[in-house]
Design an enzyme around this catalytic site. Structure first.
Site: not given
Length: 919
Positions: A672, A697, A723, A728, A744-746, A833, A876
């Site tokens: 992205r 990744n 990947n 992280r 995060d990248d976003d 996480d 999750r």
């Protein structure tokens, strides 16, 4: 006649009397007349025509004029000329405007030229000022170095001294029974800076190697190949190790002794040697008892008192899982605390059975007489009485249903198969371990096996016999995980076990699980523990834990980072410094040579502690002194004073115990590029930022024409092998700060929010500090745990998509946390996480800290992430329940604590109730 005349003319005018001149004259007259006539026509005819036309145009009737000149308006009345007129007027107007603009631009150019000249002068002045500042800085650094040189002694590594090959000068002890480190260990082979090199003999090169248990031999060799201390250079080795057991066949003492003494580096007495006799079964014999081992150390599970040398020999645990990792799914949970049986015991001892079948005297009768030398009879009677009283469910069996395992004299033999024993222990709160009746047997393989199995399934060991030497007893506080009770107190055991609270039971069970996982569970743990004990005894610091080497992806940078308008809106907070600092790494760990001497027990026994689970800590877990030096003449000032406590002083400096500190942003991304570039640009000008590590990744490299933004700090793009979301939390060597901001990248965070989170983390360095909170809940209908992301005033997790944590936890996550958890993360591509929250809460027994009221952090307009899929939440749920099985209990803790700035405003819809917040 005419013909005659014509003929005469053609013949030159000769004829009729000879008159040629008449003909010539008449020809001239005709030509002259013709030329004159043409001249009159060509000259006078145009003049006459012009005059005539002019006279016509001068007539009074203007409408009849055709050829005369006309005015402009009259021309415009002509239809085909109107367009040309409009064009002419438009062009004229534009020319006027352009002329006006040209004059304005000329004026602006003149002004800009003046400004350029002024800027040039300012630059020259700034260069002069900068040169002066550089000179001042250089002089200050020189003065600082001089002061440091005057006040600190010069220190360099000592010269490595290797002893002679024969070591003839090494003094001999009076007896091998009196061997201790000071008289049987050659310290000259182990300098502090040597790194603790260990040489391991190849068992295949010696006759007894063919008799070794193949599973133990294979597991030992696999462990040796991966150990960081093992060296192939025997000349520089500090310790020499030889594996001699477990033996499949009986070994004669004399030949085995000769084989030991023939080792190439035995050097007559075997000093600095370690003989390892591992046991995989409870019936392992102590064949080294009749062998002269000289000054060599011994590590095994069975010792007699005349054989064991405290502080020199090592009691090791049995090697049950030789070539396999323990299955965490088969290990019972640590809760509920109370199980079916209060305690259980199964065993058989032939010597005690005879006396137990006879009539036993009462306790009062024995008090009046002499106490028995062997308390096993009283133990049997007391335990049977407790079982018959039915006050609690207990299970004691002193006769095996099947043939008991082979055992040493006076030792309680194990009954049944290992799986059957484990099933009983899973139902027992406590597991009784009765030591051998012969007090000369300080530890046996059978007792060590009972201890191993009890710790494995969470049954709290109750050891009857205080003379026992439990595995690794000189470095482990066994009273935190087991009850060690003298045999004469057997009548008080039932009362003691019933009086222990549930909290203490859970703490002991959790500590026992930690000891089993860290020092007992695998062959690698056993071997590493033995080496760590020797290394700790001789006070050599541990080898640094390895870091992940960052494979940088080349990229082009130089694109000027833009200013995000959302970044300028910092709300009511402005917590950044006045000026940003250049990249500054955290101070290096400087306690390598003092930690082994000062914190031995804390490092080996503190499972719940945040910085003491793993004894090879690369960072100093202790904050600097509770006072800090502020400069000459100011003396020491207590905590909290800092350089300033409010207003601009607080804004301009971090203050606190570590007034100079930065953090590293670790950003995980996957194909992205546009979103990533926007996120990186938002970091432009962020205070206290050391560098940005972008974890790429994706197997596909970034576009070659991609231009990365220049944000004022280095951007390191790291390529991963696969990947995985576990990437992280890899401890990359490029991370030079203790503080890590995982983002995060976003993620969309303002600078003031990041700065506030960093300040809060510095006050709670052992915890996760972040923004989006989540919590877990018990699903009563399904009897399982659920993951919940709804807005709540209570939380138990902070997502690492925007959170601070210590780099120490990156080491634990990648190298210490059970591999089964990381495999689960790779399988679902999810839950990393949650795994980090489980790990930190398990170690610290503290919940994370949430800052500000922000519950989400996604940037507007970014592509949807994986978390928007419905399956994301189902995965999750599964992750939480699986992690609980691995840890054996639910380590997450609830909290209603939230940290906000005094200037922060919580904006909530009118239909929601505000949570309590602590500022």
């Amino acid at each position: 006649e005419l013909m005659t005349g014509y003929t005469m003319l053609r013949n030159g005018g000769v004829g009729n009397g000879g008159q040629p001149w008449v003909l010539r004259w008449s020809s001239r007259i005709r030509l002259t007349w013709l030329s004159f006539t043409l001249f009159i026509i060509l000259v006078f005819f145009p003049l006459i025509a012009h005059y005539y036309l002019t006279t016509i145009d001068d007539a009074d009737d203007a409408g009849k004029r055709i050829f005369g000149p006309r005015t402009g308006n009259e021309l415009c009345e002509v239809k085909h000329v109107q367009d040309l007129c409009r064009i002419r007027e438009s062009v004229s107007e534009e020319l006027l405007q352009l002329e006006a603009k040209r004059q304005e631009l000329n004026s602006e150019i003149a002004k800009l030229n003046l400004k350029i000249e002024a800027c040039k002068k300012s630059i020259e002045n700034a260069k002069q000022d900068l040169l002066q500042l550089k000179n001042v800085i250089s002089q200050t650094e020189h003065s600082y170095k001089e002061l440091m040189a005057q006040n600190q002694p010069k220190l360099s590594l000592p010269i490595r001294l290797l002893p002679d090959k024969d070591d003839a000068t090494f003094p001999l002890p009076k007896s091998n029974r009196n061997c201790r480190l000071h008289n049987c260990f050659d310290y000259s082979r182990c300098p502090l800076t040597s790194g603790f090199p260990v040489y391991v003999y190849n068992s295949d090169d010696y006759p007894f190697g063919s008799s070794l248990d193949p599973l133990i031999k294979q597991a030992f060799e696999a462990t040796v190949r991966t150990n960081v201390y093992v060296t192939e250079n025997a000349n520089i080795a500090c310790v020499y190790i030889i594996l001699v057991g477990e033996m499949q066949e009986p070994v004669m003492p004399k030949p085995a002794e000769q084989q030991l003494h023939s080792l190439p580096y035995w050097r007559t007495d075997g000093h600095n040697h370690l003989i390892i006799n591992l046991s995989r079964k409870s019936e392992t014999q102590n064949f080294i008892y009749n062998i002269s081992t000289g000054r060599a150390m011994i590590a095994q599970s069975t010792f007699y008192d005349v054989q064991y040398r405290p502080g020199f020999d090592i009691v090791v645990s049995p090697l049950v899982h030789a070539m396999s990792e323990p299955n965490f799914l088969e290990i019972p949970p640590q809760v509920p605390v109370k199980r079916k049986y209060l305690f259980s015991f199964q065993g058989e001892k032939i010597e005690s059975l005879r006396s137990s079948l006879q009539e036993v005297r009462s306790f009062e009768e024995e008090i009046e007489g002499n106490a028995p030398a062997d308390y096993d009879d009283r133990i049997i009677t007391t335990l049977k009485a407790v079982q018959d009283s039915k006050l609690d469910f207990v299970l004691v069996e002193f006769t095996c249903k099947n043939q008991p395992k082979a055992s040493l004299p006076t030792e309680w033999a194990l009954c049944g198969e290992r799986d059957d024993r484990l099933e009983l222990l899973k139902l027992s709160t406590f597991a009784l371990i009765i030591t051998p009746g012969d007090t000369r047997l300080v530890i046996s393989a059978g007792c060590a096996m009972r201890l191993f199995e009890a710790l494995e399934v969470g049954a709290i060991p109750v050891v009857l016999g205080e003379q026992v030497q439990l595995p690794y007893n000189d470095v482990i506080r066994w009273n935190e995980a087991a009850l060690i009770i003298p045999k004469p107190r057997i009548t008080e055991v039932h009362f003691l076990l019933r009086s222990i609270s549930d909290n203490d039971l859970l703490a002991m069970r959790r500590q026992g699980r930690f000891l089993w996982e860290t020092y007992f569970s695998t062959s690698d743990n056993v071997f590493s523990t033995v080496l760590a004990i020797i290394r700790t005894r001789i006070q050599i610091p541990a080898a640094p834990i390895r870091e992940e080497t960052a494979m940088e992806i080349p990229h082009r940078s130089g694109k000027a980072a833009g200013t995000d308008p959302n970044m300028a809106d910092n709300g009511d907070l402005d917590l950044g410094p006045v000026e940003t600092e250049p990249p500054y790494a955290s101070p290096k760990y400087l306690r390598n040579f003092t930690l082994t001497a000062m914190d031995i027990y804390r490092n080996w026994n503190s499972a719940p502690g945040p910085f003491h689970l793993f004894p090879y800590t690369p960072f100093d877990p202790v904050l600097p002194s509770e006072a800090k030096f502020l400069g000459s003449g100011t003396g020491f000032r207590p905590i909290g004073g800092g350089a300033g406590g409010s207003g601009k002083e607080f804004q301009a400096a971090l203050g606190g115990n570590v007034p100079r500190e930065q953090f590293t942003v670790v950003m995980l991304t996957y194909e992205r590029e546009e979103v990533l570039m926007n996120s990186l640009e938002r970091l432009n000008g962020l205070p206290y930022l050391n560098k940005v590590v972008v974890v790429w990744n994706s197997p596909k490299l970034p576009s070659e024409d991609l231009l990365w933004p220049d944000i004022g700090v280095p951007i390191m793009v790291v390529r991963t092998e696969k990947n995985s979301l576990n990437n992280r939390f890899l401890p990359w060597d490029e991370i030079e700060t203790e503080a890590i901001l995982s983002i995060d990248d976003d993620a969309h965070l303002r600078h003031d929010e990041i700065m506030f989170g960093f300040r809060v983390w510095r006050e709670a360095r052992d915890r996760i500090v972040g923004f989006p909170g989540r919590y877990h809940a018990w699903d009563i209908p399904h009897q399982s745990w659920l993951y919940n992301s709804n807005y709540s005033c209570e939380l138990s997790m902070v997502l690492t998509g925007a959170a601070f944590f210590h780099k120490y936890y990156a080491y634990l996550y990648s190298y210490v946390m059970p591999q089964a958890i990381r495999d689960m993360v790779d399988e679902y591509i999810n839950c990393e996480d949650i795994a980090m929250n489980f790990l930190v809460s398990h170690l610290t027994r503290k919940p994370p800290i949430k800052v500000t009221s922000r519950w989400t952090f996604r940037c507007p307009g970014c592509p949807q992430a994986l978390s928007h899929d419905d399956s994301h939440f189902h995965e999750r749920h599964k992750c939480i329940n699986f992690f609980v099985k691995v840890y054996g209990y639910m380590p997450l803790l609830y909290t209603q604590f939230r940290v906000d700035s005094v200037l922060f405003k919580t904006r909530l819809p009118h239909d929601k109730t505000k949570c309590f917040k602590f500022i």
